[in-house]
Design an enzyme around this catalytic site. Structure first.
Site, PDB file in Angstrom:
ATOM      1  N   LYS A 130       0.818  -1.207   0.000  1.00 15.29           N
ATOM      2  CA  LYS A 130       0.000   0.000   0.000  1.00 15.29           C
ATOM      3  C   LYS A 130       0.862   1.271   0.000  1.00 15.29           C
ATOM      4  O   LYS A 130       2.082   1.190   0.234  1.00 15.29           O
ATOM      5  CB  LYS A 130      -0.935  -0.038   1.211  1.00 15.29           C
ATOM      6  CG  LYS A 130      -1.956  -1.181   1.153  1.00 15.29           C
ATOM      7  CD  LYS A 130      -2.936  -1.105   2.322  1.00 15.29           C
ATOM      8  CE  LYS A 130      -3.983  -2.211   2.228  1.00 15.29           C
ATOM      9  NZ  LYS A 130      -5.008  -2.080   3.310  1.00 15.29           N
ATOM     10  N   HIS A 150      -2.122  -5.379   1.362  1.00 12.94           N
ATOM     11  CA  HIS A 150      -3.416  -6.029   1.162  1.00 12.94           C
ATOM     12  C   HIS A 150      -3.166  -7.513   0.952  1.00 12.94           C
ATOM     13  O   HIS A 150      -2.144  -7.907   0.396  1.00 12.94           O
ATOM     14  CB  HIS A 150      -4.105  -5.455  -0.095  1.00 12.94           C
ATOM     15  CG  HIS A 150      -5.304  -6.263  -0.531  1.00 12.94           C
ATOM     16  ND1 HIS A 150      -6.532  -6.095   0.045  1.00 12.94           N
ATOM     17  CD2 HIS A 150      -5.431  -7.260  -1.446  1.00 12.94           C
ATOM     18  CE1 HIS A 150      -7.389  -6.958  -0.515  1.00 12.94           C
ATOM     19  NE2 HIS A 150      -6.733  -7.657  -1.423  1.00 12.94           N
ATOM     20  N   GLU A 181      -9.496 -10.339  -7.870  1.00 14.45           N
ATOM     21  CA  GLU A 181      -8.545  -9.240  -7.663  1.00 14.45           C
ATOM     22  C   GLU A 181      -7.357  -9.349  -8.615  1.00 14.45           C
ATOM     23  O   GLU A 181      -6.884  -8.342  -9.159  1.00 14.45           O
ATOM     24  CB  GLU A 181      -8.092  -9.231  -6.203  1.00 14.45           C
ATOM     25  CG  GLU A 181      -9.219  -8.836  -5.259  1.00 14.45           C
ATOM     26  CD  GLU A 181      -8.920  -9.048  -3.786  1.00 14.45           C
ATOM     27  OE1 GLU A 181      -9.808  -8.768  -2.961  1.00 14.45           O
ATOM     28  OE2 GLU A 181      -7.794  -9.499  -3.446  1.00 14.45           O
TER      29      GLU A 181
HETATM   30  N1  UDP Z   1      -9.799  -0.455   7.146  1.00 16.71           N
HETATM   31  C1  UDP Z   1      -9.803   0.701   7.901  1.00 16.71           C
HETATM   32  N2  UDP Z   1     -10.521   0.703   9.070  1.00 16.71           N
HETATM   33  C2  UDP Z   1     -11.201  -0.374   9.528  1.00 16.71           C
HETATM   34  C3  UDP Z   1     -11.179  -1.548   8.741  1.00 16.71           C
HETATM   35  C4  UDP Z   1     -10.475  -1.550   7.565  1.00 16.71           C
HETATM   36  O1  UDP Z   1      -9.189   1.692   7.529  1.00 16.71           O
HETATM   37  O2  UDP Z   1     -11.819  -0.303  10.592  1.00 16.71           O
HETATM   38  C5  UDP Z   1      -9.043  -0.472   5.880  1.00 16.71           C
HETATM   39  C6  UDP Z   1      -7.676  -1.147   6.036  1.00 16.71           C
HETATM   40  O3  UDP Z   1      -6.752  -0.511   5.163  1.00 16.71           O
HETATM   41  C7  UDP Z   1      -7.984  -2.556   5.575  1.00 16.71           C
HETATM   42  C8  UDP Z   1      -8.960  -2.295   4.433  1.00 16.71           C
HETATM   43  O4  UDP Z   1      -9.758  -1.210   4.906  1.00 16.71           O
HETATM   44  O5  UDP Z   1      -6.804  -3.226   5.167  1.00 16.71           O
HETATM   45  C9  UDP Z   1      -9.866  -3.450   4.065  1.00 16.71           C
HETATM   46  O6  UDP Z   1     -10.511  -3.917   5.243  1.00 16.71           O
HETATM   47  P1  UDP Z   1     -10.600  -5.477   5.549  1.00 16.71           P
HETATM   48  O7  UDP Z   1     -11.545  -5.648   6.679  1.00 16.71           O
HETATM   49  O8  UDP Z   1     -10.883  -6.215   4.284  1.00 16.71           O
HETATM   50  O9  UDP Z   1      -9.139  -5.821   6.100  1.00 16.71           O
HETATM   51  P2  UDP Z   1      -7.960  -6.689   5.448  1.00 16.71           P
HETATM   52  O10 UDP Z   1      -8.583  -7.782   4.641  1.00 16.71           O
HETATM   53  O11 UDP Z   1      -7.130  -5.749   4.620  1.00 16.71           O
HETATM   54  O12 UDP Z   1      -7.173  -7.214   6.615  1.00 16.71           O
HETATM   55 MG    MG Z   2      -9.982  -7.711   3.178  1.00 15.44          MG
END
Ligand code: UDP
Ligand code: MG
Length: 138
Positions: free
Chosen positions: A10, A116, A127
């Protein structure tokens, strides 16, 4: 058991100088890099990629963050790629990520969390195809 997952380094991971360290951790964990590119997402493209989160409180900030600077996008191949990669990157919130995981080592906050990783085989395929054509995978 899946063979591929999709990852991005990222904007924070790139800006903080961690591209090399993160790629080294990925390849040291046994992943083959099948596809890779360095690009700066527009807000439109970031919004499309994260459309599944549209409507959640963090969505707008996530879209602006993900379009704030260049990223590295890659497709990674290994047995059990999706589940093992989630272990390698650690929890979404880096304060909860296990010691030695990529997010524990290189992430600063729950939003700027370095990388990610796909959450299922189905999403890994979607993706990977969002970023790469079959001609760009080796
Ligand atoms: N994110 C955030 N706040 C939250 C949850 C998620 O800013 O409370 C952002 C964070 O960058 C995260 C992305 O949104 O990586 C996607 O969320 P997800 O729940 O899919 O988490 P990941 O799969 O990336 O662990
Ligand atoms: Mg996710």
């Amino acid at each position: 058991m899946s063979n591929i997952t999709f990852t991005m380094i990222k904007p924070d991971g790139v800006a903080n100088g961690y591209i090399g360290k993160i790629l080294d951790q990925i390849t040291s964990a046994g992943y083959k890099i099948v596809a890779m590119k360095y690009l700066h997402l527009t807000a439109k493209t970031a919004g499309e990629f994260y459309a599944v989160h549209n409507g959640r409180p963090f969505y707008n900030d996530l879209v602006s963050f993900m379009s704030s600077g260049p990223i590295v996008a890659a497709v990674l191949e290994k047995e059990n790629a999706v589940a093992d990669y989630r272990v390698l990157i650690g929890a979404t919130d880096p304060t909860k990520a296990d010691v030695g995981t990529i997010r524990n080592l290189y992430a600063k906050s729950i939003d700027a969390n370095a990388v990610h990783g796909s959450d299922s085989d189905e999403n890994a395929a979607i993706e990977a195809s969002f970023f790469f054509s079959s001609l760009e995978r080796f």
